[in-house]
Motif scaffolding. Sequence first.
Motif, PDB file in Angstrom:
ATOM      1  N   PHE A 129       3.358 -34.270 -59.720  1.00 48.31           N
ATOM      2  CA  PHE A 129       4.813 -33.087 -60.619  1.00 48.31           C
ATOM      3  C   PHE A 129       5.432 -32.254 -59.232  1.00 48.31           C
ATOM      4  O   PHE A 129       6.163 -31.662 -59.193  1.00 48.31           O
ATOM      5  N   VAL A 185       8.496 -30.019 -64.239  1.00 44.75           N
ATOM      6  CA  VAL A 185       7.441 -29.162 -64.811  1.00 44.75           C
ATOM      7  C   VAL A 185       6.538 -28.439 -64.922  1.00 44.75           C
ATOM      8  O   VAL A 185       5.778 -28.756 -66.262  1.00 44.75           O
ATOM      9  N   SER A 230       4.069 -29.640 -68.953  1.00 46.35           N
ATOM     10  CA  SER A 230       3.285 -29.068 -69.086  1.00 46.35           C
ATOM     11  C   SER A 230       3.655 -28.844 -70.948  1.00 46.35           C
ATOM     12  O   SER A 230       1.859 -28.629 -71.310  1.00 46.35           O
ATOM     13  N   ALA A 283      -0.215 -29.112 -63.965  1.00 45.22           N
ATOM     14  CA  ALA A 283       1.434 -28.363 -64.095  1.00 45.22           C
ATOM     15  C   ALA A 283       1.654 -26.866 -63.869  1.00 45.22           C
ATOM     16  O   ALA A 283       2.415 -26.219 -63.438  1.00 45.22           O
ATOM     17  N   VAL A 308       1.033 -26.636 -56.852  1.00 45.76           N
ATOM     18  CA  VAL A 308       1.934 -26.954 -56.981  1.00 45.76           C
ATOM     19  C   VAL A 308       3.343 -26.100 -56.986  1.00 45.76           C
ATOM     20  O   VAL A 308       4.836 -26.206 -56.708  1.00 45.76           O
ATOM     21  N   TRP A 309       3.477 -24.809 -57.530  1.00 46.02           N
ATOM     22  CA  TRP A 309       4.344 -23.669 -57.542  1.00 46.02           C
ATOM     23  C   TRP A 309       4.612 -23.210 -56.251  1.00 46.02           C
ATOM     24  O   TRP A 309       4.822 -22.268 -55.307  1.00 46.02           O
ATOM     25  N   LYS A 359       3.348 -19.234 -59.872  1.00 49.49           N
ATOM     26  CA  LYS A 359       4.089 -19.849 -61.339  1.00 49.49           C
ATOM     27  C   LYS A 359       4.703 -18.182 -61.324  1.00 49.49           C
ATOM     28  O   LYS A 359       5.565 -18.469 -62.040  1.00 49.49           O
TER      29      LYS A 359
END
Length: 284
Positions: free
Chosen positions: A40, A48, A52, A62, A67-68, A98
């Motif tokens: 992702f 992403v 999700s 996600a 990831v973020w 996120k």
Amino acid sequence: MRLSLDSTFYLGRTERKMAVKRCRTTTICCLPEDCLANVFALTTPKDVCRFSAVASTFRSAADSDGVWERFLPSDYRDIISRSIDGPDSLLRQVQSKKDLYLRLSDHPIIIDSGLKSFKLDKGSGKKCYMLPARDLYIVWGDKRRYWLWASHTKTSFSDVAQLRNVCWFEIVCSINTNMLSFDTNYAAYLVFKIKSGRYEFYNQPAEVCGGIKGLEVEKDSFYLENNTELLKLREDGWMEVELGEYFVKGGEDDTEMSLLEMKGLRSKSDLVIQGVEIRPKECT
């Protein structure tokens, strides 16, 4: 009974497609969460968010910080530390990377003692800056006879520049391209309001230019009229017009964008300038 990809040969066309889809989905869903997160992170924030929503098994990966963190600028900690509210104020409002990303996308922060605002482009994570009127070079901007400086309810900056009356109109903004996201096409936009609707720019060509300071720059001209496609109404109620664009490769010197209106020498007034926004052009 679980089907293999080979066994789908004996099914009908529609059944084969459904079987292959189920098999692929099952295989992807069986991947470890950290493996999904790595996959992702190679996509985009918009992708992403879609992942999700596809399956509950994707959601945890996600939404993971790993990831973020990849979508946030590498220097985001330094940028946040320059907030006029202090870094702790923003970090206390978020619980994950996120949350931080979405916060910086939806709510610009004021940095560098009030001389810039910073946000992220929500779809790409690219950096966006707004330079207030105080941080621009405005010809005769310090002369009360020509310009007034006053607070405004529709801006987060301390004040805006209100044009009283000039014949020679010139505004220049400059930003170090190392502050921007590399390998990105940026454009600069003058953000303004018209106070009374009679600001005397009609039928007078405005010249814009942009490029690297000290080198040859590209020039263009347009008429700053309400029916031009160059003028756009922003969501915050202000107007904007593009001053120029530049592709940021990385490692260059300052980029300078300017708006010059020197061809028509009639008096001009009642233009209120908030500043210049510099953002990725492909993400507008």
